[in-house]
Design an enzyme around this catalytic site. Structure first.
Site, PDB file in Angstrom:
ATOM      1  CG  LEU A  11      -3.434  -1.834  -5.976  1.00 60.17           C
ATOM      2  CD1 LEU A  11      -2.627  -0.601  -5.586  1.00 60.17           C
ATOM      3  CD2 LEU A  11      -3.981  -1.668  -7.387  1.00 60.17           C
ATOM      4  CB  SER A  12      -1.075  -8.272  -4.307  1.00 58.63           C
ATOM      5  OG  SER A  12      -0.314  -9.452  -4.369  1.00 58.63           O
ATOM      6  N   PRO A  13      -0.240  -8.681  -7.655  1.00 59.29           N
ATOM      7  CG  PRO A  13       1.875  -8.740  -8.671  1.00 59.29           C
ATOM      8  CD  PRO A  13       1.020  -7.924  -7.746  1.00 59.29           C
ATOM      9  CB  SER A  15      -3.504 -11.025  -4.042  1.00 56.89           C
ATOM     10  OG  SER A  15      -2.795 -10.701  -2.865  1.00 56.89           O
TER      11      SER A  15
END
Length: 200
Positions: A11-13, A15
Protein backbone atom coordinates in the site's frame (compact mmCIF):
# COMPACT_ATOMS: atom_id res chain seq x y z
CA UNK A 1 21.43 -14.63 4.16
CA UNK A 2 20.47 -12.27 1.36
CA UNK A 3 22.68 -9.34 0.43
CA UNK A 4 19.65 -7.03 0.76
CA UNK A 5 16.63 -7.54 2.99
CA UNK A 6 13.85 -5.50 1.44
CA UNK A 7 10.97 -4.49 3.70
CA UNK A 8 8.07 -2.93 1.82
CA UNK A 9 4.30 -2.51 1.87
CA UNK A 10 1.95 -3.12 -1.02
CA UNK A 11 0.00 0.00 0.00
CA UNK A 12 3.06 2.27 0.12
CA UNK A 13 3.34 4.95 -2.58
CA UNK A 14 7.05 5.24 -1.91
CA UNK A 15 7.47 1.48 -2.40
CA UNK A 16 5.76 2.01 -5.76
CA UNK A 17 8.05 4.91 -6.66
CA UNK A 18 11.07 2.68 -6.01
CA UNK A 19 10.11 1.07 -9.30
CA UNK A 20 12.52 -1.64 -10.41
CA UNK A 21 15.69 0.20 -9.38
CA UNK A 22 16.43 -2.20 -6.50
CA UNK A 23 16.41 -5.13 -8.90
CA UNK A 24 18.58 -3.23 -11.38
CA UNK A 25 21.16 -2.35 -8.73
CA UNK A 26 21.15 -5.89 -7.34
CA UNK A 27 21.75 -7.31 -10.81
CA UNK A 28 24.59 -4.82 -11.39
CA UNK A 29 26.34 -5.89 -8.18
CA UNK A 30 25.43 -9.58 -8.25
CA UNK A 31 23.45 -9.12 -5.03
CA UNK A 32 20.54 -11.21 -3.79
CA UNK A 33 17.26 -9.77 -2.46
CA UNK A 34 14.98 -11.13 0.26
CA UNK A 35 11.50 -9.66 -0.22
CA UNK A 36 9.64 -9.05 3.04
CA UNK A 37 6.17 -7.52 2.76
CA UNK A 38 5.01 -5.93 6.02
CA UNK A 39 1.84 -4.44 7.49
CA UNK A 40 2.83 -0.78 7.34
CA UNK A 41 0.07 0.49 9.62
CA UNK A 42 1.03 -2.03 12.30
CA UNK A 43 4.68 -1.10 11.79
CA UNK A 44 3.89 2.58 12.35
CA UNK A 45 2.09 1.68 15.55
CA UNK A 46 5.05 -0.34 16.82
CA UNK A 47 7.77 2.18 15.94
CA UNK A 48 6.30 5.59 16.77
CA UNK A 49 4.97 6.43 13.32
CA UNK A 50 1.57 7.87 12.42
CA UNK A 51 -0.68 6.66 9.56
CA UNK A 52 -1.04 9.32 6.84
CA UNK A 53 -4.68 10.09 7.65
CA UNK A 54 -3.80 10.89 11.27
CA UNK A 55 -0.89 13.22 10.58
CA UNK A 56 -0.91 16.97 11.06
CA UNK A 57 -2.24 18.84 8.03
CA UNK A 58 1.17 20.31 7.31
CA UNK A 59 2.60 16.81 6.93
CA UNK A 60 -0.35 15.66 4.80
CA UNK A 61 0.05 18.62 2.45
CA UNK A 62 3.81 18.17 2.17
CA UNK A 63 3.44 14.45 1.45
CA UNK A 64 1.04 15.23 -1.39
CA UNK A 65 3.46 17.70 -2.95
CA UNK A 66 6.46 15.43 -2.51
CA UNK A 67 4.75 12.41 -4.06
CA UNK A 68 3.87 14.43 -7.16
CA UNK A 69 7.42 15.81 -7.40
CA UNK A 70 9.02 12.38 -7.03
CA UNK A 71 6.70 10.77 -9.57
CA UNK A 72 7.46 13.53 -12.09
CA UNK A 73 11.20 13.24 -11.45
CA UNK A 74 11.06 9.50 -12.05
CA UNK A 75 8.71 9.72 -15.03
CA UNK A 76 6.16 7.48 -13.32
CA UNK A 77 2.39 7.77 -13.44
CA UNK A 78 0.88 8.30 -9.97
CA UNK A 79 -2.70 8.73 -8.81
CA UNK A 80 -2.35 10.82 -5.68
CA UNK A 81 -5.73 9.62 -4.40
CA UNK A 82 -6.21 6.10 -5.78
CA UNK A 83 -9.76 4.83 -6.13
CA UNK A 84 -8.98 1.78 -3.96
CA UNK A 85 -6.71 3.10 -1.22
CA UNK A 86 -6.47 2.24 1.52
CA UNK A 87 -7.54 -1.35 1.03
CA UNK A 88 -6.68 -4.67 2.63
CA UNK A 89 -2.99 -5.27 1.98
CA UNK A 90 -2.97 -8.83 3.33
CA UNK A 91 -4.16 -10.73 0.21
CA UNK A 92 -1.53 -9.17 -2.07
CA UNK A 93 1.17 -9.67 0.58
CA UNK A 94 0.19 -13.33 1.05
CA UNK A 95 0.37 -13.83 -2.73
CA UNK A 96 3.89 -12.39 -2.80
CA UNK A 97 4.93 -14.69 0.05
CA UNK A 98 3.45 -17.68 -1.81
CA UNK A 99 5.32 -16.61 -4.96
CA UNK A 100 8.60 -16.36 -3.07
CA UNK A 101 8.13 -19.93 -1.83
CA UNK A 102 7.14 -21.09 -5.32
CA UNK A 103 10.14 -19.48 -7.02
CA UNK A 104 8.98 -20.03 -10.60
CA UNK A 105 8.55 -16.38 -11.67
CA UNK A 106 9.95 -12.89 -11.12
CA UNK A 107 9.21 -11.69 -7.57
CA UNK A 108 10.44 -8.17 -8.23
CA UNK A 109 8.15 -7.83 -11.22
CA UNK A 110 5.24 -9.18 -9.15
CA UNK A 111 5.81 -6.65 -6.38
CA UNK A 112 5.99 -3.74 -8.79
CA UNK A 113 2.96 -4.99 -10.72
CA UNK A 114 0.87 -5.02 -7.54
CA UNK A 115 2.10 -1.58 -6.48
CA UNK A 116 1.47 -0.19 -9.96
CA UNK A 117 -2.05 -1.65 -9.95
CA UNK A 118 -2.82 0.37 -6.82
CA UNK A 119 -1.01 3.62 -7.54
CA UNK A 120 -1.26 3.95 -11.32
CA UNK A 121 -4.01 1.67 -12.62
CA UNK A 122 -6.91 2.33 -10.21
CA UNK A 123 -7.24 -1.35 -9.29
CA UNK A 124 -8.13 -2.85 -5.91
CA UNK A 125 -5.17 -5.01 -4.91
CA UNK A 126 -7.33 -6.83 -2.37
CA UNK A 127 -9.36 -8.35 -5.21
CA UNK A 128 -8.56 -11.90 -6.26
CA UNK A 129 -8.78 -11.11 -9.99
CA UNK A 130 -6.25 -8.29 -9.70
CA UNK A 131 -3.81 -10.43 -7.72
CA UNK A 132 -4.18 -13.31 -10.18
CA UNK A 133 -3.45 -10.98 -13.09
CA UNK A 134 -0.30 -9.68 -11.40
CA UNK A 135 0.89 -13.21 -10.62
CA UNK A 136 0.40 -14.31 -14.21
CA UNK A 137 2.19 -11.25 -15.63
CA UNK A 138 5.21 -12.06 -13.45
CA UNK A 139 5.37 -15.69 -14.56
CA UNK A 140 3.61 -17.34 -11.63
CA UNK A 141 0.63 -19.66 -11.49
CA UNK A 142 -2.35 -17.40 -10.70
CA UNK A 143 -3.62 -20.17 -8.46
CA UNK A 144 -1.01 -19.07 -5.88
CA UNK A 145 -3.56 -16.41 -4.92
CA UNK A 146 -5.62 -19.18 -3.34
CA UNK A 147 -2.87 -21.24 -1.77
CA UNK A 148 -0.74 -20.93 1.30
CA UNK A 149 -2.97 -18.51 3.18
CA UNK A 150 -1.94 -19.89 6.56
CA UNK A 151 1.77 -19.77 5.73
CA UNK A 152 1.26 -16.33 4.22
CA UNK A 153 -0.34 -15.02 7.38
CA UNK A 154 2.39 -16.51 9.55
CA UNK A 155 5.20 -15.10 7.41
CA UNK A 156 3.51 -11.69 7.16
CA UNK A 157 3.35 -11.53 10.96
CA UNK A 158 6.93 -12.76 11.28
CA UNK A 159 8.12 -10.11 8.81
CA UNK A 160 6.57 -7.43 11.03
CA UNK A 161 8.35 -8.74 14.12
CA UNK A 162 11.64 -8.96 12.24
CA UNK A 163 11.19 -5.42 10.93
CA UNK A 164 10.63 -4.04 14.43
CA UNK A 165 13.59 -6.01 15.82
CA UNK A 166 15.93 -4.76 13.10
CA UNK A 167 15.11 -1.07 13.26
CA UNK A 168 12.72 -0.78 10.33
CA UNK A 169 10.14 2.01 10.72
CA UNK A 170 8.85 2.76 7.23
CA UNK A 171 8.69 1.53 3.65
CA UNK A 172 10.54 0.94 1.49
CA UNK A 173 13.39 -0.02 3.78
CA UNK A 174 16.59 -1.80 2.78
CA UNK A 175 19.09 -3.55 5.07
CA UNK A 176 22.37 -4.83 3.65
CA UNK A 177 24.21 -7.92 4.88
CA UNK A 178 26.66 -5.71 6.81
CA UNK A 179 23.81 -4.05 8.72
CA UNK A 180 23.55 -0.74 6.88
CA UNK A 181 19.98 0.61 6.73
CA UNK A 182 18.48 2.74 3.97
CA UNK A 183 14.97 4.19 4.27
CA UNK A 184 13.01 5.44 1.29
CA UNK A 185 13.12 5.14 -2.47
CA UNK A 186 15.16 8.35 -2.55
CA UNK A 187 18.03 6.48 -0.85
CA UNK A 188 18.41 3.85 -3.54
CA UNK A 189 21.39 5.65 -5.09
CA UNK A 190 23.07 5.54 -1.68
CA UNK A 191 22.34 1.81 -1.49
CA UNK A 192 23.82 1.39 -4.97
CA UNK A 193 27.00 3.18 -3.89
CA UNK A 194 27.26 1.11 -0.71
CA UNK A 195 26.85 -2.15 -2.62
CA UNK A 196 29.67 -1.04 -4.91
CA UNK A 197 31.91 -0.48 -1.89
CA UNK A 198 31.23 -3.73 -0.07
CA UNK A 199 31.23 -5.95 -3.17
CA UNK A 200 34.34 -4.34 -4.61
Amino acid sequence: MADIDYFFATLSPYSYLAGTRLEEFAAKHGATIAYKPVDIVALFGRTGGTPPKDRHISRIEYRAQELVRQAKKLGMKLNLQPAHWPTNAAPSSYAIIAAIRDGSGDVGQLCHSILRACWAEEKDIAEDAVIRECLEKAGFDPGLADSGLLVGAETYAANLEEAVDRGVFGAPFYITSDGQRFWGQDRLDDLDAHLAEIRG
